[in-house]
Design an enzyme around this catalytic site. Structure first.
Site, short mmCIF file in Angstrom:
data_model
loop_
_atom_site.label_atom_id
_atom_site.label_comp_id
_atom_site.label_asym_id
_atom_site.label_seq_id
_atom_site.Cartn_x
_atom_site.Cartn_y
_atom_site.Cartn_z
N LYS A 61 0.80 -1.20 0.00
CA LYS A 61 0.00 0.00 0.00
C LYS A 61 0.84 1.26 0.00
CE LYS A 61 -2.13 -2.21 3.57
NZ LYS A 61 -2.82 -2.37 4.86
N GLU B 184 8.33 2.26 -7.29
CA GLU B 184 8.59 1.77 -5.93
C GLU B 184 8.76 2.96 -4.98
OE1 GLU B 184 8.13 -0.45 -3.95
OE2 GLU B 184 9.77 -1.89 -3.82
N ASP B 185 8.21 2.85 -3.79
CA ASP B 185 8.32 3.95 -2.83
C ASP B 185 9.72 4.05 -2.23
OD1 ASP B 185 8.01 1.58 -1.46
OD2 ASP B 185 6.12 2.12 -0.52
N ASP C 248 15.57 -0.57 0.07
CA ASP C 248 16.56 -0.69 1.15
C ASP C 248 17.60 -1.73 0.73
OD1 ASP C 248 17.84 -0.58 3.54
OD2 ASP C 248 16.28 -1.55 4.71
N LYS D 148 17.67 4.06 -0.38
CA LYS D 148 18.62 3.92 0.73
C LYS D 148 19.64 2.89 0.29
CE LYS D 148 15.66 2.67 4.20
NZ LYS D 148 15.09 2.59 5.59
N VAL E 293 12.10 5.80 7.69
CA VAL E 293 11.29 6.99 7.41
C VAL E 293 9.81 6.61 7.25
CG1 VAL E 293 13.18 8.30 6.37
CG2 VAL E 293 11.75 6.85 4.92
N ASP F 5 4.79 3.49 5.99
CA ASP F 5 4.24 3.22 7.32
C ASP F 5 5.29 2.62 8.25
OD1 ASP F 5 4.40 0.62 6.02
OD2 ASP F 5 3.20 -0.12 7.69
N ARG G 278 1.02 6.63 7.59
CA ARG G 278 0.95 6.74 6.13
C ARG G 278 0.43 8.10 5.68
NH1 ARG G 278 1.85 1.66 3.73
NH2 ARG G 278 0.96 -0.10 4.84
P1 IMP Z 1 14.07 -4.11 0.74
O1 IMP Z 1 13.63 -5.45 0.21
O2 IMP Z 1 15.03 -4.25 1.88
O3 IMP Z 1 14.60 -3.20 -0.35
O4 IMP Z 1 12.81 -3.45 1.42
C1 IMP Z 1 11.91 -2.69 0.71
C2 IMP Z 1 10.59 -2.60 1.45
O5 IMP Z 1 10.78 -2.45 2.87
C3 IMP Z 1 9.87 -1.35 1.00
O6 IMP Z 1 9.04 -1.61 -0.10
C4 IMP Z 1 9.11 -0.95 2.25
O7 IMP Z 1 7.89 -1.65 2.30
C5 IMP Z 1 9.98 -1.42 3.40
N1 IMP Z 1 10.86 -0.33 3.91
C6 IMP Z 1 12.21 -0.29 3.84
N2 IMP Z 1 12.68 0.81 4.44
C7 IMP Z 1 11.60 1.50 4.88
C8 IMP Z 1 11.44 2.77 5.58
O8 IMP Z 1 12.41 3.49 5.91
N3 IMP Z 1 10.18 3.13 5.86
C9 IMP Z 1 9.09 2.39 5.52
N4 IMP Z 1 9.19 1.22 4.87
C10 IMP Z 1 10.44 0.77 4.56
#
Ligand code: IMP
Length: 190
Positions: A51, A107-108, A111, A139, A161, A167, A173
């Site tokens: 979401k 993508e929002d 990480d 990030k 964040v 969220d 949100r």
């Molecule tokens: P990744 O697989 O580690 O790249 O994680 C990505 C997902 O983790 C994102 O789509 C978010 O749902 C969540 N996420 C990672 N960092 C944050 C943050 O700082 N705030 C909120 N959601 C995050």
């Protein structure tokens, strides 16, 4: 001054505003213009994962002045262990057939990159004509997989964040800005 109302009780949990609503809007408008230039005549399909993407997708769509389509998918993590391997469960798939389409994966936040890597692989298997990524917050400190990010909003440090759709345990949100959550709010949990 923020153009949207702010839930006061959540403001107490924010230690710092990283990007105001205006700063985000300005950057999203620039991304939209760039996409419109690059995809003129191609009618791309923008794909987002629910979401967290709702605000960014809504604003980005309106910043693109060429015909585009939109679709959503929804995922959930199996377990912390599966998550570490980037394996996610598809809860809702796309409704649009994507073979031969020009796809922009919106993508929002990225990480480690594991979630995105997994989803891109599964979309690529359906043979779109092209597949590019548009991410708002990048990030890269903890990145485990190198991903080609064609469109990027902001590089941010390794902080958790919230706001503008992002969220923490389903909260925050609807904050109109993106801010850092105080450690005490993170530890308090849901
Ligand atoms: P990744 O697989 O580690 O790249 O994680 C990505 C997902 O983790 C994102 O789509 C978010 O749902 C969540 N996420 C990672 N960092 C944050 C943050 O700082 N705030 C909120 N959601 C995050």
């Amino acid at each position: 001054m923020e153009e949207y109302p702010v839930p006061e009780e959540w403001m107490q949990d924010i230690s710092r505003v990283l990007f105001t609503s205006e700063q985000i809007q300005e950057r999203v408008a620039a991304l939209g213009q760039q996409i419109a230039r690059d995809y003129a005549g191609k009618s791309p399909l923008l794909v987002g994962v629910l979401k967290g993407i709702i605000f960014f997708m809504a604003d980005l769509l309106r910043a693109i002045n060429i015909p585009v389509e939109v679709d959503f998918m929804s995922v959930s993590n199996y377990s912390p262990e599966a998550r570490q391997q980037g394996v996610v469960r598809l809860v809702k798939d796309l409704e649009t057939p994507i073979a031969g389409r020009h796809l922009i994966f919106v993508e929002d936040i990225i990480d480690t990159g594991l979630t995105l890597h997994y989803l891109l692989r599964s979309l690529q298997a359906r043979q779109p004509a092209s597949l590019e990524v548009c991410v708002l917050f990048n990030k890269d400190k903890r990145r485990l997989i190198d991903l080609p990010l064609r469109y990027k909003g902001f590089d941010i440090p390794d902080y958790y964040v919230v706001g503008y759709g992002l969220d923490y345990r389903e909260k925050y949100r609807n904050l109109p800005f993106v801010g850092l959550l105080k450690a005490e709010a993170l530890h308090r949990g849901g």
